[in-house]
Design an enzyme around this catalytic site. Structure first.
Site, short mmCIF file in Angstrom:
data_model
loop_
_atom_site.label_atom_id
_atom_site.label_comp_id
_atom_site.label_asym_id
_atom_site.label_seq_id
_atom_site.Cartn_x
_atom_site.Cartn_y
_atom_site.Cartn_z
N GLN A 1 -98.72 -71.52 -116.89
CA GLN A 1 -97.79 -70.89 -117.84
C GLN A 1 -96.41 -70.70 -117.20
O GLN A 1 -96.27 -69.91 -116.27
CB GLN A 1 -98.35 -69.52 -118.24
N GLY A 2 -95.44 -71.44 -117.69
CA GLY A 2 -94.08 -71.34 -117.14
C GLY A 2 -93.18 -70.51 -118.03
O GLY A 2 -92.34 -71.05 -118.76
N SER B 1 -92.03 -66.83 -116.92
CA SER B 1 -91.16 -65.95 -116.13
C SER B 1 -90.17 -66.74 -115.29
O SER B 1 -90.45 -67.86 -114.84
CB SER B 1 -92.00 -65.08 -115.20
N SER C 1 -98.65 -69.04 -111.90
CA SER C 1 -99.99 -69.05 -111.30
C SER C 1 -100.60 -70.45 -111.39
O SER C 1 -100.58 -71.07 -112.45
CB SER C 1 -100.92 -68.06 -112.01
N GLU D 1 -102.54 -63.05 -124.62
CA GLU D 1 -102.77 -62.83 -123.19
C GLU D 1 -103.34 -61.43 -122.96
O GLU D 1 -104.21 -61.23 -122.13
CB GLU D 1 -101.46 -63.02 -122.42
N GLU E 1 -95.57 -50.50 -117.92
CA GLU E 1 -94.43 -49.80 -118.56
C GLU E 1 -94.11 -50.46 -119.90
O GLU E 1 -93.83 -49.77 -120.89
CB GLU E 1 -93.19 -49.84 -117.64
C1 LIG Z 1 -99.47 -62.53 -109.21
C2 LIG Z 1 -98.62 -62.79 -110.42
C3 LIG Z 1 -98.95 -63.84 -111.26
C4 LIG Z 1 -98.15 -64.14 -112.35
N1 LIG Z 1 -98.42 -65.26 -113.10
C5 LIG Z 1 -97.52 -65.65 -114.04
C6 LIG Z 1 -97.68 -66.92 -114.69
O1 LIG Z 1 -98.65 -67.65 -114.46
N2 LIG Z 1 -96.75 -67.30 -115.56
C7 LIG Z 1 -95.65 -66.53 -115.88
O2 LIG Z 1 -94.85 -66.94 -116.71
N3 LIG Z 1 -95.47 -65.32 -115.27
C8 LIG Z 1 -96.38 -64.89 -114.35
N4 LIG Z 1 -96.19 -63.68 -113.70
C9 LIG Z 1 -94.98 -62.93 -113.98
C10 LIG Z 1 -95.21 -61.62 -114.70
O3 LIG Z 1 -95.45 -61.85 -116.08
C11 LIG Z 1 -93.97 -60.76 -114.46
O4 LIG Z 1 -93.98 -60.43 -113.09
C12 LIG Z 1 -93.98 -59.51 -115.29
O5 LIG Z 1 -93.76 -59.81 -116.65
C13 LIG Z 1 -92.87 -58.53 -114.82
O6 LIG Z 1 -91.65 -59.17 -114.74
P1 LIG Z 1 -90.76 -59.12 -113.42
O7 LIG Z 1 -91.60 -59.48 -112.25
O8 LIG Z 1 -89.53 -59.93 -113.66
O9 LIG Z 1 -90.36 -57.59 -113.24
P2 LIG Z 1 -89.23 -56.83 -114.03
O10 LIG Z 1 -89.25 -57.21 -115.46
O11 LIG Z 1 -87.96 -56.98 -113.29
O12 LIG Z 1 -89.74 -55.34 -113.91
C14 LIG Z 1 -89.59 -54.57 -112.72
C15 LIG Z 1 -90.11 -53.16 -113.00
O13 LIG Z 1 -89.33 -52.54 -114.04
C16 LIG Z 1 -90.16 -52.15 -115.11
N5 LIG Z 1 -89.46 -52.38 -116.38
C17 LIG Z 1 -88.83 -53.54 -116.77
N6 LIG Z 1 -88.32 -53.39 -118.01
C18 LIG Z 1 -88.66 -52.13 -118.43
C19 LIG Z 1 -88.45 -51.42 -119.62
N7 LIG Z 1 -87.78 -51.94 -120.66
N8 LIG Z 1 -88.92 -50.14 -119.70
C20 LIG Z 1 -89.62 -49.59 -118.66
N9 LIG Z 1 -89.85 -50.24 -117.49
C21 LIG Z 1 -89.39 -51.50 -117.38
C22 LIG Z 1 -91.40 -53.03 -115.01
O14 LIG Z 1 -92.51 -52.44 -115.60
C23 LIG Z 1 -91.54 -53.17 -113.51
O15 LIG Z 1 -92.21 -52.02 -112.99
C24 LIG Z 1 -97.01 -63.33 -112.64
C25 LIG Z 1 -96.70 -62.24 -111.82
C26 LIG Z 1 -97.48 -61.98 -110.72
C27 LIG Z 1 -97.08 -60.83 -109.84
#
Ligand SMILES: Cc1cc2nc3c(=O)[nH]c(=O)nc-3n(C[C@H](O)[C@H](O)[C@H](O)COP(=O)(O)OP(=O)(O)OC[C@H]3O[C@@H](n4cnc5c(N)ncnc54)[C@H](O)[C@@H]3O)c2cc1C
Length: 398
Positions: free
Chosen positions: A126-127, A129, A166, A249, A385
């Protein structure tokens, strides 16, 4: 929702039980009992076994090659799988892009991709993020520009940087969200596309997680050419499909709640053998209370999952309940894996990379790895969150 088994469900339960008794090799069970995920090769072999039995896509309708099972049958299937120490099926093709293809895809996409997902021939990643676009997915910057191809057809040239993808390193295909227009609101002009991972211009760079394993990657797309026929549904409507997919999901996470008893059995087993200065850990009231609390909440989440599935089968909107289940399931997974570490004490320390699954013994719990990797459950698929925001908005009207 009726939890009593009808006679035909009992027969079905017997069939499923027999299948799992005969189809899961001992080394796969050991891997599951050790708290590790099966290797991609073994997960594909498992998928093939299920497909041969006609059970490759338990949640899909029959017309697309699925089982057409009722929620009750699904519950039986997952419960029996969990009890037999079978793994959960790898979900990104099966539960994420597959249903989007059969709902919104062209006939050609359905004919080509769906059977390959069921048979295990294609592993999908899944691409979505990107750096700077996780929770705020509409901020994504990957661009797809439509051009004419050399043979006179239409194609897109894609440039961008995907993050945390992933299993991209083992995937045959990836579904991406990319911006095809900058007009209108940020959510408009985003398209959902299917990408063959062998296409020139794709570069994968590993990201090692806290458990020192390679689950996730950065994926760079440099002038990657994708046929226009690989857009799912309408160009520019990807956000709508993507949102459906994210809801799904959360439902996947919910289904995974059915496998929580595997960890809880391991906790009980470890605590039953763990000697402390004042007797066995399992007899300590504080530990018993903690374990009972998680076990009860796991049952409650499972009941909620069943109700969600029953409502979905009846065509009712799940509303924010998918988010509620995702929230509780992910937190319970963290609590259960932490309890396992506590129950094992010093024995939880196994951590070294173990490439050969068949070398595992039953006395080799990788609880610490599992507990560390479980940090991710409250992040991926939409962080806690974000789930709380959805519940606040849609359930509480805040
Ligand atoms: C091990 C792992 C596997 C993953 N696999 C995939 C994958 O296969 N494909 C894919 O597309 N993505 C994948 N992801 C990405 C995952 O979906 C994102 O990490 C997740 O959506 C959070 O986005 P971010 O990391 O950019 O954090 P951010 O969005 O920057 O968030 C940082 C922090 O701020 C908080 N926050 C952000 N916005 C708000 C808000 N509006 N209100 C309150 N709090 C907020 C969040 O909860 C978090 O604690 C994976 C992530 C991990 C760690």
């Amino acid at each position: 929702m009726n939890l009593d088994l009808a006679p035909e469900d009992r027969d079905f339960q017997q069939d499923v039980r027999e299948f799992f008794a005969n189809s899961i090799p001992e080394d796969w069970k050991k891997t599951v009992r050790a708290g590790l995920r099966l290797s991609p090769e073994n997960l594909v072999a498992y998928q093939r076994r299920l497909a041969e039995r006609g059970w490759g896509a338990p949640t899909w309708p029959k017309q697309y090659g699925g089982t057409g099972w009722t929620p009750q049958q699904l519950h039986i299937f997952w419960s029996e799988a969990s009890a037999a120490d079978a793994p959960a099926q790898f979900h990104q093709g099966l539960e994420l892009i597959g249903p989007i293809i059969f709902t919104y895809g062209s006939q050609a996409q359905k004919d080509f991709y769906l059977p390959r997902i069921i048979s295990g021939e294609d592993w999908w990643c899944q691409g979505y993020s990107e750096p700077g676009a996780g929770s705020d997915l509409a901020a994504l910057r990957t661009r797809a520009d439509r051009v004419s191809s050399e043979d006179g057809g239409d194609e897109y040239v894609v440039n961008g940087h995907k993050m945390w993808t992933s299993y991209a390193h083992v995937a045959d295909r990836m579904f991406i969200l990319a911006r095809t227009s900058n007009e209108g609101r940020r959510q408009q002009g985003i398209s959902l596309m299917l990408v063959d991972m062998d296409t020139p211009g794709i570069r994968i760079s590993p990201i090692h997680t806290l458990d020192e394993k390679h689950h996730t990657n950065e994926v760079f797309l440099d002038d990657v050419r994708i046929p226009a026929a690989n857009v799912v549904g309408e160009e520019g409507m990807g956000w709508n499909y993507g949102k459906v997919l994210l809801d799904r999901e959360r439902m996947v996470a919910a289904a995974t709640a059915m496998f929580l008893p595997q960890t809880l059995r391991a906790v009980r087993e470890a605590a039953t053998h763990r000697k402390t200065a004042h007797g066995l850990l399992i007899d300590k009231p504080e530990f018993k209370a903690k374990l009972a609390q998680v076990e009860i909440e796991a049952l409650a989440v499972q009941a909620m999952v069943l109700r969600l599935m029953a409502d979905a089968a009846a065509g009712a909107d799940s509303g924010p309940r998918g988010s509620m289940v995702k929230l509780r399931w992910s937190e319970l997974t963290q609590q259960a894996t932490a309890l396992w570490v506590e129950a094992l004490g010093p024995k939880a320390q196994h951590f070294a990379a173990l490439d050969d699954e068949s070398a595992l013994t039953d006395d080799m719990p990788f609880a610490l790895k599992g507990a560390l990797y479980a940090r991710v459950t409250t992040i991926y698929g939409g962080s806690s969150e974000i789930q709380r925001n959805i519940i606040a908005r849609r359930a509480l009207g805040l």
